[in-house]
Design a protein around this motif. Structure first.
Motif, PDB file in Angstrom:
ATOM      1  N   TYR A 181      -0.383  10.016  -3.103  1.00 49.52           N
ATOM      2  CA  TYR A 181      -0.831   9.967  -1.711  1.00 49.52           C
ATOM      3  C   TYR A 181      -1.175  11.354  -1.192  1.00 49.52           C
ATOM      4  N   LEU A 182      -2.162  11.384  -0.261  1.00 48.29           N
ATOM      5  CA  LEU A 182      -2.757  12.652   0.152  1.00 48.29           C
ATOM      6  C   LEU A 182      -2.697  12.935   1.651  1.00 48.29           C
ATOM      7  N   ASN A 183      -2.394  11.952   2.490  1.00 47.26           N
ATOM      8  CA  ASN A 183      -2.420  12.176   3.937  1.00 47.26           C
ATOM      9  C   ASN A 183      -1.163  12.874   4.446  1.00 47.26           C
ATOM     10  N   ASP A 184      -1.361  13.957   5.189  1.00 50.42           N
ATOM     11  CA  ASP A 184      -0.245  14.619   5.850  1.00 50.42           C
ATOM     12  C   ASP A 184       0.206  13.816   7.071  1.00 50.42           C
ATOM     13  N   ASP A 185       1.481  13.953   7.406  1.00 49.63           N
ATOM     14  CA  ASP A 185       2.028  13.441   8.675  1.00 49.63           C
ATOM     15  C   ASP A 185       1.756  11.953   8.874  1.00 49.63           C
ATOM     16  N   TRP A 186       1.922  11.181   7.818  1.00 45.95           N
ATOM     17  CA  TRP A 186       1.703   9.733   7.935  1.00 45.95           C
ATOM     18  C   TRP A 186       2.880   9.079   8.648  1.00 45.95           C
ATOM     19  N   GLU A 187       2.573   8.220   9.619  1.00 42.03           N
ATOM     20  CA  GLU A 187       3.600   7.513  10.382  1.00 42.03           C
ATOM     21  C   GLU A 187       3.561   6.019  10.051  1.00 42.03           C
ATOM     22  N   ALA A 188       4.687   5.349  10.281  1.00 43.82           N
ATOM     23  CA  ALA A 188       4.753   3.908  10.018  1.00 43.82           C
ATOM     24  C   ALA A 188       3.705   3.151  10.823  1.00 43.82           C
ATOM     25  N   THR A 189       3.390   3.638  12.035  1.00 35.34           N
ATOM     26  CA  THR A 189       2.401   2.977  12.879  1.00 35.34           C
ATOM     27  C   THR A 189       0.981   3.129  12.341  1.00 35.34           C
ATOM     28  N   ASP A 190       0.792   4.019  11.357  1.00 34.47           N
ATOM     29  CA  ASP A 190      -0.531   4.187  10.746  1.00 34.47           C
ATOM     30  C   ASP A 190      -0.838   3.076   9.754  1.00 34.47           C
ATOM     31  N   GLY A 191       0.167   2.237   9.436  1.00 36.21           N
ATOM     32  CA  GLY A 191      -0.053   1.146   8.492  1.00 36.21           C
ATOM     33  C   GLY A 191      -0.289   1.663   7.089  1.00 36.21           C
ATOM     34  N   GLY A 192      -1.075   0.896   6.289  1.00 38.95           N
ATOM     35  CA  GLY A 192      -1.482   1.349   4.965  1.00 38.95           C
ATOM     36  C   GLY A 192      -0.387   1.436   3.930  1.00 38.95           C
ATOM     37  N   ALA A 193       0.767   0.821   4.194  1.00 39.06           N
ATOM     38  CA  ALA A 193       1.857   0.873   3.214  1.00 39.06           C
ATOM     39  C   ALA A 193       1.483   0.101   1.957  1.00 39.06           C
ATOM     40  N   LEU A 194       2.004   0.542   0.829  1.00 35.26           N
ATOM     41  CA  LEU A 194       1.896  -0.223  -0.408  1.00 35.26           C
ATOM     42  C   LEU A 194       3.101  -1.143  -0.477  1.00 35.26           C
ATOM     43  N   GLU A 195       2.862  -2.437  -0.578  1.00 35.24           N
ATOM     44  CA  GLU A 195       3.938  -3.403  -0.725  1.00 35.24           C
ATOM     45  C   GLU A 195       3.939  -3.882  -2.169  1.00 35.24           C
ATOM     46  N   VAL A 196       5.062  -3.694  -2.830  1.00 38.74           N
ATOM     47  CA  VAL A 196       5.167  -4.054  -4.239  1.00 38.74           C
ATOM     48  C   VAL A 196       6.353  -4.995  -4.436  1.00 38.74           C
ATOM     49  N   VAL A 197       6.167  -5.975  -5.309  1.00 36.67           N
ATOM     50  CA  VAL A 197       7.218  -6.934  -5.634  1.00 36.67           C
ATOM     51  C   VAL A 197       7.807  -6.547  -6.984  1.00 36.67           C
ATOM     52  N   ASP A 198       9.088  -6.185  -7.001  1.00 42.24           N
ATOM     53  CA  ASP A 198       9.693  -5.698  -8.239  1.00 42.24           C
ATOM     54  C   ASP A 198      10.011  -6.835  -9.211  1.00 42.24           C
ATOM     55  N   LYS A 199      10.636  -6.499 -10.312  1.00 42.01           N
ATOM     56  CA  LYS A 199      10.913  -7.481 -11.365  1.00 42.01           C
ATOM     57  C   LYS A 199      11.920  -8.539 -10.941  1.00 42.01           C
ATOM     58  N   ASP A 201      11.686  -9.959  -7.906  1.00 40.09           N
ATOM     59  CA  ASP A 201      11.006 -10.637  -6.791  1.00 40.09           C
ATOM     60  C   ASP A 201      11.426 -10.108  -5.423  1.00 40.09           C
ATOM     61  N   VAL A 202      11.860  -8.865  -5.391  1.00 41.76           N
ATOM     62  CA  VAL A 202      12.205  -8.215  -4.123  1.00 41.76           C
ATOM     63  C   VAL A 202      10.998  -7.412  -3.645  1.00 41.76           C
ATOM     64  N   HIS A 203      10.648  -7.534  -2.353  1.00 45.88           N
ATOM     65  CA  HIS A 203       9.517  -6.823  -1.772  1.00 45.88           C
ATOM     66  C   HIS A 203       9.959  -5.443  -1.284  1.00 45.88           C
ATOM     67  N   HIS A 204       9.128  -4.452  -1.556  1.00 44.91           N
ATOM     68  CA  HIS A 204       9.392  -3.085  -1.090  1.00 44.91           C
ATOM     69  C   HIS A 204       8.126  -2.547  -0.428  1.00 44.91           C
TER      70      HIS A 204
END
Length: 250
Positions: A181-199, A201-204
């Motif tokens: 990732y390359l963006n400085d000062d990213w906030e939760a309100t900026d969205g764009g999170a990567l959501e991954v489901v682990d082995k 079946d837990v979402h992160h």
């Protein structure tokens, strides 16, 4: 599973406003800061991208990766390398990304990309460093990785990428996926999170914080949530097949 669909009109890419702090670096001192030393242009070298992957990935972390299928590494590169990648990503002639079948469907994926070739100085050094990471996986996990590939990615405001895995049905060439990732000062309100489901079946949800690398099994399902701020990253794959030479587009 939830689908990510564009909820805004297509937006123009703002490539004349590069991301990162003071990016690209000033070539002259700030006229209003008399204490600042004169800055000189730095010629990038492979040593600027040197990473001790053995220190970044302990045996315990590797065990966690094998068990859960994913792992986060923060503070990957030094400031010179990070700034160079940020600057390069901000001035690329991006192209529309396509699906495997060569179809552009913006409500499935909305990113614009540019494959990294040897003509991208910072990007090429990044790939060389990733190849050293691949060598560590081969030594430690017998991963069978033969080469790596990557592209810069830019998500305009209002776009994401629906649920998918990086190996199309019936394919297994991609062993490990990674996103830097390359963006400085990213906030939760900026969205764009990567959501991954682990082995298990837990979402992160992983925030796209600058200088963060997430690595995960290429078969894991994941999505990029809608970005509310222009989002830059490098999508990366460590592969077990033969390398295909990429030529820069004119």
């Amino acid at each position: 599973m939830t689908q990510i669909i564009s909820n805004l009109n297509v937006t123009e890419l703002v490539v004349d406003q590069p991301i990162g702090q003071d990016n690209p670096p000033l070539l002259l001192p700030d006229a209003y800061n008399h204490s600042q030393e004169t800055l000189t242009q730095h010629v990038l070298q492979m040593s600027d991208f040197a990473v001790s992957w053995e220190d970044k990935l302990t045996d315990q972390q590797l065990d966690t990766f094998v068990t859960n299928g994913w792992l986060i590494i923060d503070d990957v590169f030094n400031s010179t390398a990070l700034l160079a990648l940020q600057a390069e990503s901000g001035f690329i002639d991006y192209r529309d990304a396509q699906l495997t079948a060569g179809i552009r469907i913006s409500d499935i994926r909305g990113d614009k990309i540019r494959w990294i070739t040897e003509n991208f100085f910072a990007g090429f050094f990044y790939l060389e460093s990733i190849n050293e990471l691949a060598a560590l996986f081969n030594r430690s996990l017998f991963a069978g990785i033969r080469h790596s590939e990557a592209h810069y990615a830019c998500y305009p405001i209002g776009f994401g990428y629906q649920w998918h895995s990086d190996n199309p049905a019936g394919r297994d060439e991609r062993v490990i996926s990674a996103v830097f990732y390359l963006n400085d000062d990213w906030e939760a309100t900026d969205g764009g999170a990567l959501e991954v489901v682990d082995k298990h079946d837990v979402h992160h949800e992983v925030m796209p914080v600058a200088n963060r690398l997430i690595i995960f099994d290429s078969d894991l399902h994941h999505q990029v949530q809608i970005a509310h701020r222009q989002r830059y990253s490098i999508a990366t794959w460590l592969r077990r097949d033969d390398a295909v030479v990429l030529f820069a587009a004119p």
